[in-house]
Design an enzyme around this catalytic site. Sequence first.
Site, short mmCIF file in Angstrom:
data_model
loop_
_atom_site.label_atom_id
_atom_site.label_comp_id
_atom_site.label_asym_id
_atom_site.label_seq_id
_atom_site.Cartn_x
_atom_site.Cartn_y
_atom_site.Cartn_z
N SER A 259 0.84 -1.26 0.17
CA SER A 259 0.16 -0.04 -0.07
C SER A 259 1.03 1.22 0.06
O SER A 259 2.00 1.11 0.30
CB SER A 259 -1.05 0.07 1.09
N HIS B 58 0.87 15.54 -3.47
CA HIS B 58 1.44 16.57 -4.38
C HIS B 58 0.62 17.93 -4.33
O HIS B 58 -0.62 17.98 -4.04
CB HIS B 58 1.29 15.93 -5.91
N CYS C 229 -4.30 -2.19 0.63
CA CYS C 229 -4.57 -3.97 0.19
C CYS C 229 -4.83 -4.29 1.78
O CYS C 229 -4.11 -3.84 2.77
CB CYS C 229 -3.51 -4.70 -0.28
#
Length: 270
Positions: A120, A125, A148
């Site tokens: 994972s 950003h 996951c």
Amino acid sequence: MLGLEKKLTLYGFNNLTKTLSFNIYDVCYAKSEKAQKAYIEYIDEQYNSERLTKILCDVTEMIGAHVLNISKQDYEPQGASVNILITEEALPLHLIDESCNKGEGIAAQRDTIHAHLDKSHVTVHTYPEYHPDNAISTFRVDIDVSTCGMISPLNALDYLIGSFDSDIITIDYRVRGFTRDVEGKKFYIDHNITSIQDYIDDETLKKYDAIDVNVYQSNIFHTKMLIKEIELQNYLFNKDVNELLPKQRLEITNNLRKEMIEIFSGMNIY
């Protein structure tokens, strides 16, 4: 929260991938080009890679994951990125790849940080923006949380909204893959969800107009949120609202609202 506490009895590992994409927009009024540049510098410092790293590490802890590796970078002239690799379970040291820094001492040692999960990850950003012909500047934060296993990125929604000056918010959540129960039956989602709004605090939702566009058969959920009230002083950069004439206040407020509506709608309207 709905559905996350009720667990299936699975056979083997939970192979579902749950991905949360979270974008927030902060809008500000800065009339001159000098003021716009000063705002960009201010917001760039406010949300530099160090602070973003802390936010993502908090998110990792909230969803019950563990940091394997962190990388971060501040950009010129503006913007920053942080990437964290995470794992659902804490791993013994001898199983962790030697390239992983586990986030230890990164902020103090390096200008770039990347956080890494075994299956994972969490990334962020930033995108500051202005135009000299427009007195309104914007700042966008793009966050992706992909997990996951049993952990869910939905647990961190309220914290993420509160971590930024969120005027417009777009949230996408999808579940991919399948897992099986002990009898071999496939499950394409392991928790109940009708709307992303189910996982946002009611007090937070009261501040926004929100709409959903969901594709239930594909396990795709989308929510857009627009701030209801504009408290003008909060949108003026280095300027007191009392310095403005009533007519100016109304004009600026209307321009801010128009900008927000266009961003919320994803199209040029005015």
